[in-house]
Design a protein around this motif. Structure first.
Motif, PDB file in Angstrom:
ATOM      1  N   SER A   1       8.473  -9.506  -2.839  1.00 25.80           N
ATOM      2  CA  SER A   1       7.428  -8.965  -3.698  1.00 25.80           C
ATOM      3  C   SER A   1       6.870 -10.020  -4.646  1.00 25.80           C
ATOM      4  O   SER A   1       5.654 -10.144  -4.824  1.00 25.80           O
ATOM      5  CB  SER A   1       7.993  -7.779  -4.493  1.00 25.80           C
TER       6      SER A   1
ATOM      7  N   PHE B   1       6.145  -7.695   4.104  1.00 30.06           N
ATOM      8  CA  PHE B   1       7.600  -7.675   3.951  1.00 30.06           C
ATOM      9  C   PHE B   1       8.170  -6.630   4.902  1.00 30.06           C
ATOM     10  O   PHE B   1       7.802  -5.454   4.847  1.00 30.06           O
ATOM     11  CB  PHE B   1       7.979  -7.334   2.510  1.00 30.06           C
TER      12      PHE B   1
ATOM     13  N   THR C   1      10.513  -9.997 -12.931  1.00 32.65           N
ATOM     14  CA  THR C   1       9.068  -9.837 -12.784  1.00 32.65           C
ATOM     15  C   THR C   1       8.378 -11.158 -12.446  1.00 32.65           C
ATOM     16  O   THR C   1       7.160 -11.213 -12.326  1.00 32.65           O
ATOM     17  CB  THR C   1       8.461  -9.251 -14.066  1.00 32.65           C
TER      18      THR C   1
ATOM     19  N   ARG D   1      14.928  -5.477 -12.699  1.00 30.22           N
ATOM     20  CA  ARG D   1      14.383  -6.305 -11.621  1.00 30.22           C
ATOM     21  C   ARG D   1      13.494  -7.401 -12.195  1.00 30.22           C
ATOM     22  O   ARG D   1      12.633  -7.131 -13.040  1.00 30.22           O
ATOM     23  CB  ARG D   1      13.604  -5.440 -10.640  1.00 30.22           C
TER      24      ARG D   1
ATOM     25  N   SER E   1       4.771  -3.602   2.034  1.00 26.56           N
ATOM     26  CA  SER E   1       6.198  -3.413   2.269  1.00 26.56           C
ATOM     27  C   SER E   1       6.413  -2.400   3.387  1.00 26.56           C
ATOM     28  O   SER E   1       5.909  -1.275   3.325  1.00 26.56           O
ATOM     29  CB  SER E   1       6.890  -2.927   0.986  1.00 26.56           C
TER      30      SER E   1
ATOM     31  N   THR F   1      14.377  -8.170  -1.335  1.00 28.54           N
ATOM     32  CA  THR F   1      13.137  -7.416  -1.541  1.00 28.54           C
ATOM     33  C   THR F   1      12.376  -7.937  -2.749  1.00 28.54           C
ATOM     34  O   THR F   1      11.145  -8.094  -2.718  1.00 28.54           O
ATOM     35  CB  THR F   1      13.446  -5.917  -1.730  1.00 28.54           C
ATOM     36  N   THR F   2      13.095  -8.224  -3.822  1.00 33.63           N
ATOM     37  CA  THR F   2      12.466  -8.747  -5.032  1.00 33.63           C
ATOM     38  C   THR F   2      11.770 -10.071  -4.764  1.00 33.63           C
ATOM     39  O   THR F   2      10.637 -10.294  -5.199  1.00 33.63           O
ATOM     40  CB  THR F   2      13.515  -8.914  -6.142  1.00 33.63           C
TER      41      THR F   2
ATOM     42  N   THR G   1       3.132 -11.701  -5.414  1.00 36.01           N
ATOM     43  CA  THR G   1       2.547 -11.669  -6.766  1.00 36.01           C
ATOM     44  C   THR G   1       2.108 -13.052  -7.194  1.00 36.01           C
ATOM     45  O   THR G   1       0.981 -13.242  -7.682  1.00 36.01           O
ATOM     46  CB  THR G   1       3.573 -11.101  -7.769  1.00 36.01           C
TER      47      THR G   1
ATOM     48  N   PHE H   1       0.580  -7.253  -1.247  1.00 32.92           N
ATOM     49  CA  PHE H   1       1.959  -7.092  -0.766  1.00 32.92           C
ATOM     50  C   PHE H   1       2.058  -5.812   0.038  1.00 32.92           C
ATOM     51  O   PHE H   1       1.746  -4.722  -0.445  1.00 32.92           O
ATOM     52  CB  PHE H   1       2.934  -7.049  -1.950  1.00 32.92           C
TER      53      PHE H   1
END
Length: 379
Positions: free
Chosen positions: A68, A112, A23, A21, A80, A64-65, A72, A78
């Motif tokens: 997030s 989110f 960063t 995923r 969720s 979703t990534t 950041t 954040f």
């Protein structure tokens, strides 16, 4: 005592899709138009005001990534949540906490909401005020068409961002990068097979790759090489967004008398798992709307198709549907029926209530009219 059982989690036990995923926003691949300097994602992150976005796209494209990483890079908290478990109370508490943070001079949280299309109308209504006054920034994620599933009031307060399936090139790059980091090699045909079956879904591609990695033998001093994927999943079921788009493509191909194109889209719908009865219903509508009264047997043919499909089911129903699609695609087209009824309904809706002329009234109505309209008898 807990220290005795506490162990460091082996990174290899974390799913490959999670380990790979991104960063940072800069690592996102496949959505550069959205994450670049002029993209809506970048502008939302760098803006001073709270934002409200709904990311709409198929599974495994990074919704979703992105949510997030937006928090950041904005240096915001954040939160969720899932629409399947979210309550009205949760939304109100989140709004109150966001207001307190703003009063303290801090950045409002990024909320989110996964599967935002599952929110009830009441929950959507509760979202309206905190989204409008900026109690928190909202990122919703959905695999469905938000213009169908979300209320007009909520849609007017959010910006819908379409995320397309990842391209074959992006998936190819993702797979080869993961293989390099795992210190392995992979055959080109294996990469092509994974890409073809992933259908634009990065998560699905990495799951298949992970199964392939787990199936190869390891020999000391020899770099492992992936030569096959031990299990290839069946076709991924249709999501509602594709449902609408593929159905539209089928109807428009038939309308253009493109029989080959219509058959191709019929095949895509059936392979993706669409209910054949739904397709048959659409063919009935098409027969009346687009072929019309000039070919009177078209509607009869479509109706027979629906009855047959309902009786026999798949896989034989595919042949019946194909026959109907070819017949209706090649038939002369006329929109006389729909144009006539739509025009008449517009006149009826915009005119005063019209009295039925006497010569068009039924016999009972005429009797009543004579009775009520006859001169009174002397007492």
């Amino acid at each position: 005592m807990d220290e005795l059982f506490r162990q460091e989690l082996d990174p290899k036990r974390i799913p490959l899709a999670v380990r790979r995923r991104p960063t940072s926003i800069a690592q996102i691949r496949g959505h550069e138009a959205l994450t670049g300097n002029d993209g809506v994602i970048r502008r939302s992150i760098e803006g001073l005001s709270p934002f409200a976005l709904v990311l709409a796209g198929p599974p495994g494209v990074g919704k979703t990534t992105l949510g997030s990483l937006m928090a950041t890079e904005r240096r915001a908290r954040f939160v969720s949540l899932s629409a399947t478990t979210l309550s009205v109370k949760d939304i109100k508490e989140l709004a109150a906490n966001g207001q307190r943070l703003r009063e303290l001079g801090e950045i409002e949280p990024v909320c989110f909401i996964d599967e935002i299309h599952r929110l009830s109308r009441t929950q959507q209504d509760v979202l309206l005020h905190p989204v409008e006054d900026g109690s928190f920034s909202l990122v919703g994620a959905t695999t469905e068409n938000p213009f169908v599933t979300l209320s007009p009031a909520l849609l007017s307060r959010v910006e819908v961002v379409r995320l397309s399936p990842l391209s074959d090139g992006t998936l190819d790059e993702l797979i080869r990068s993961a293989v390099r980091d795992e210190e392995m090699e992979i055959g080109d045909d294996v990469v092509e097979s994974i890409v073809a079956h992933a259908n634009g879904d990065a998560r699905a591609a990495l799951r298949m790759l992970e199964r392939a990695i787990g199936a190869i033998p390891r020999h000391q001093g020899v770099m492992p090489r992936i030569e096959r994927v031990p299990y290839i999943p069946e076709a991924i079921g249709i999501d509602r967004s594709s449902h609408y788009e593929m159905t539209s493509a089928l109807i428009k191909s038939m309308r253009a008398s493109d029989a080959a194109g219509a058959i191709d889209w019929l095949a895509h719908l059936l392979v993706a798992g669409e209910d054949p009865r739904f397709v048959a219903r659409r063919l009935c509508i098409f027969a009346a709307e687009d072929v019309g009264p000039d070919v009177p047997d078209a509607l009869l043919f479509a109706d027979a198709t629906y009855s047959t499909v309902e009786r026999i089911g798949m896989p034989e129903a595919r042949i019946v549907l194909a026959a109907a699609v070819l017949r209706l695609s090649e038939a002369p087209k006329s929109r006389r029926a729909i144009d006539a009824i739509d025009l008449a309904m517009t006149r009826a809706a915009t005119s005063q209530r019209q009295q039925v002329p006497p010569h068009l009234r039924g016999s009972i109505t005429q009797i009543e009219a004579r009775y009520h309209g006859s001169p009174s008898q002397p007492e």
